[in-house]
Structure formats: C-alpha cells, structure tokens
Design a protein around this motif. Structure first.
Motif, short mmCIF file in Angstrom:
data_model
loop_
_atom_site.label_atom_id
_atom_site.label_comp_id
_atom_site.label_asym_id
_atom_site.label_seq_id
_atom_site.Cartn_x
_atom_site.Cartn_y
_atom_site.Cartn_z
N LYS A 1 5.58 -3.23 -10.31
CA LYS A 1 6.39 -3.86 -9.25
C LYS A 1 6.78 -5.24 -9.77
CE LYS A 1 2.18 -5.41 -6.94
NZ LYS A 1 1.27 -5.32 -5.83
N ASP B 1 2.58 -0.08 4.77
CA ASP B 1 2.76 -1.44 4.24
C ASP B 1 4.16 -1.61 3.63
OD1 ASP B 1 1.49 -4.07 3.52
OD2 ASP B 1 2.03 -3.39 1.52
N GLU C 1 -4.00 -6.61 7.87
CA GLU C 1 -2.54 -6.65 7.77
C GLU C 1 -1.96 -7.68 8.75
OE1 GLU C 1 -0.65 -4.76 5.65
OE2 GLU C 1 1.30 -5.34 6.47
N ARG D 1 7.08 0.80 -5.69
CA ARG D 1 5.64 1.01 -5.61
C ARG D 1 5.26 1.90 -6.78
NH1 ARG D 1 1.45 -1.23 -3.23
NH2 ARG D 1 2.48 -1.47 -1.22
N LYS E 1 -8.40 -6.33 4.40
CA LYS E 1 -7.32 -5.43 3.96
C LYS E 1 -7.69 -4.62 2.71
CE LYS E 1 -4.37 -8.08 0.86
NZ LYS E 1 -3.06 -8.47 0.44
C1 FPP Z 1 -1.31 -3.59 0.58
O1 FPP Z 1 -1.60 -4.93 0.36
C2 FPP Z 1 -1.73 -3.21 1.97
C3 FPP Z 1 -2.98 -2.99 2.42
C4 FPP Z 1 -4.13 -3.10 1.49
C5 FPP Z 1 -3.33 -2.65 3.82
C6 FPP Z 1 -2.18 -2.30 4.70
C7 FPP Z 1 -2.66 -1.90 6.05
C8 FPP Z 1 -1.87 -1.43 7.03
C9 FPP Z 1 -0.40 -1.27 6.86
C10 FPP Z 1 -2.49 -1.03 8.32
C11 FPP Z 1 -2.39 0.48 8.47
C12 FPP Z 1 -3.71 1.05 8.33
C13 FPP Z 1 -4.03 2.39 8.30
C14 FPP Z 1 -5.45 2.74 8.44
C15 FPP Z 1 -3.04 3.48 8.15
P1 FPP Z 1 -0.55 -5.94 -0.23
O2 FPP Z 1 0.66 -5.98 0.65
O3 FPP Z 1 -1.27 -7.19 -0.48
O4 FPP Z 1 -0.27 -5.28 -1.64
P2 FPP Z 1 1.06 -4.75 -2.31
O5 FPP Z 1 1.60 -5.90 -3.05
O6 FPP Z 1 0.59 -3.65 -3.22
O7 FPP Z 1 1.97 -4.27 -1.23
#
Ligand code: FPP
Ligand code: MG
Length: 314
Positions: A220, A79, A140, A88, A164
């Motif tokens: 973050k 991600d 995603e 992060r 997700k």
């Molecule tokens: C973070 O969410 C991201 C996720 C919960 C899922 C991401 C999934 C993938 C990249 C698919 C790959 C899957 C596998 C099984 C390896 P966000 O972007 O809302 O949160 P953030 O602000 O913490 O980044």
C-alpha cells in the motif's frame, strides 16, 4: 512457521470452504481479500500457542485460527470502506473493485461465518472472541476520535492499538491455549499476555514502516497515516515535540507538498528511533511472558516469530 505448516495449510483449506456462499459474488469478494494472502500472523500465533501448551487435537486450533482470520478479514473489509482505501495487500481494495454495498455485506458474511465456527466452543471461549470483536469496534471509533487531533497522547495511542490490533491476538491465543488444557492452567494467561505484546509490537512496527518503508514492501502507499490524519505512533510522538507537525496533523486533506513536509520532519527527528525502542520493549515483554512455559520447539518458534517482527524495523 515451518513447524505449523501443515496446520496452516488446513487453515487455508477451511477458509476456502467457509467462504463458499449461495451468492457467488460474496465468495468472490471475500476471496479477493483473503486469497490475496496476508501474513497469517494471527493464525500462526494461535496455532503455536495451542501447541506450546501441549494441545494435540489440531482441528480445534485450526478452527480458532480460521475464526480469527475471518474476524480480522471482516474488519479489513469494513475498514477499507471507512478509510476509503483504494489498495490492500498490493491490489485494488474490495471497496474499490466491488463498491461499498457488496463489500459491506461481505464483511457481515465473513464475520457471521467466524461466529458459526466459534459456536462450537464453550461459552467462556465464545465470550473471549466476542470481547475481541467489541474491542475492535471500540478501537476503530477511538482512532477516529483522535484523527487530526494533536491532543492525542502516547497512552491514548497504546489504548487504540490494544483495542484495534492486540486484543484479537490476545483473545485468539487465550482461546487456543485454553483448548489445549495446559497444566498448570495459568499458562493460558501467559500465552494471552505474550500474544497481546506480539499484537502491540506488530502494530507499532506497522506504524513505523508507514514512514520508513518502500511501497513495494507494504503493498500500500507509504505515508498513508500522514495523509489520513491517523494517530500512528510516529505522528503522535512527532506532534508532541514539533509544532509544525502538530499544525499539519490537525489539518485535513493535506497537499502532496504538506505530506512530504510531515514525512521529512518525522524522518529527520528522533521519533522513528523512539518508535523502534517502544516496539523492542513490547517484544521483550512478549518473550518474557513465555518464561513459565515448558521448553518446546513451539515455544522456540514463538520466540523466533517475535524476533522476525522486530527485524522488520531494526
Ligand atoms: C486496520 O487498521 C483496521 C483494524 C485493525 C480494525 C478495524 C475494525 C473495524 C472496522 C470494526 C469492525 C469490527 C468487526 C469485528 C467486523 P489500520 O486502519 O490502522 O490499518 P490499515 O492501514 O491496514 O488500514
Ligand atoms: Mg485502515
């Protein structure tokens, strides 16, 4: 948490073990993310689900908890590449520190380790874990389909966050509860349902905090969802009622002034309260799902965990 502190310590030891690689760079990158902490909410819910169903062979539950944390971590490594995140868990993201190629492959390594662990479960349980991973990928891509798209509805949003975030909570609890072989077996569905609503609550709270929190609390920058054009709950709700938010949501690469304008309009509207209300509703459903369970300190602890989640925004 204290009730499963011993099991959580075993999860940390197992994580450290399985992150060893013949290529030290892989271990370094994986540890950079995983040893930086994280709330370990998924392992905690998994372990409590197992115990609340009367599970005793704790090594099984620890394995599920580790597999879940590994899948979650692999998805975060990927991600951060997709979103171009620099931070992060309060430090430089792996992508920023180690670059895209090695971060990408470390995600694959971590994901493969998860399935090496899942390999010792039954076919049915492995399938549940795979379903969660499939949902993560679909979440995603669905989220990116609605990036900068003010047409997004509340139903679309709920489907995105189910895929997700909540799917992994749900399937983790389902696997852990089924390993405990509860009587009656329907308790497995009760735990899965509780964990699904915990996952939904968790993501909604995360989305509200992106608007209301301080940076130090989040690890973050705040307003990241606004900056990235993410269809987060406050943005989805605000875009439906405020044409200026809808216009700016549709625009890529907002200036700092435009980000502040969107944040200000959202904060002055009723959508933060509405977001809290939806989070509380899912926390209520999470509590309710536990009704068929026999009384236990583990069940009490699940109720307390749900309350803690909600208290972050209320
Ligand atoms: C973070 O969410 C991201 C996720 C919960 C899922 C991401 C999934 C993938 C990249 C698919 C790959 C899957 C596998 C099984 C390896 P966000 O972007 O809302 O949160 P953030 O602000 O913490 O980044
Ligand atoms: Mg992201």
């Amino acid at each position: 948490m204290a009730l499963v502190a011993g099991e959580l310590a075993s999860v940390e030891r197992r994580l450290e073990e399985v992150l060893r690689s013949r290529e030290p760079r892989i271990s370094e990158i994986a540890n950079h993310l995983i040893a930086a902490g994280g709330k370990r909410v998924r392992p905690t819910v998994t372990l409590l689900a197992f115990r609340a169903c009367g599970g005793e062979t704790i090594a099984d539950a620890v394995d599920v908890a580790v597999a879940l944390e590994l899948i979650h971590s692999a998805s975060l490594l990927h991600d951060d590449i997709i979103d171009g995140n620099d931070m992060r868990r309060g430090r430089a993201s792996a992508r920023r520190k180690y670059g895209i190629p090695h971060t990408l492959v470390t995600g694959d390594f971590v994901f493969s380790r998860a399935f090496q662990i899942c390999g010792r479960f039954d076919a049915k349980q492995i399938n549940w874990a795979a379903e969660a991973c499939i949902a993560l990928t679909e979440g995603e891509v669905m989220q990116s389909r609605y990036r900068n798209n003010p047409e997004v509805t509340l139903d679309d949003y709920m489907e995105i966050i189910y895929r997700k975030t909540a799917s992994l909570f749900e399937q983790g609890a389902r696997i852990a509860a089924s390993l405990a072989r509860p009587n009656p077996p329907e308790l497995v569905d009760a735990l899965a349902s509780c964990a699904r609503h915990v996952g939904l609550t968790f993501q909604i709270v995360d989305d509200v905090l992106d608007i209301t929190a301080e940076q130090a609390e989040l690890g973050k920058p705040i307003g990241l969802d606004v900056r990235e054009g993410n269809p987060s709950l406050p943005i989805v709700l605000a875009a439906a009622q405020d044409p200026e938010v809808a216009r700016l949501f549709a625009k890529e690469d907002l200036t700092e002034g435009e980000v502040s304008a969107v944040l200000g309009r959202i904060r002055r509207s009723n959508v933060v309260d509405e977001g809290r209300r939806i989070a509380i509703e899912h926390s209520r459903l999470a509590h309710e799902a536990l009704a068929p369970l026999p009384e236990s300190e583990y069940c009490d602890s699940l109720h307390a965990l749900i309350e803690e989640l909600i208290n972050r925004v209320c």
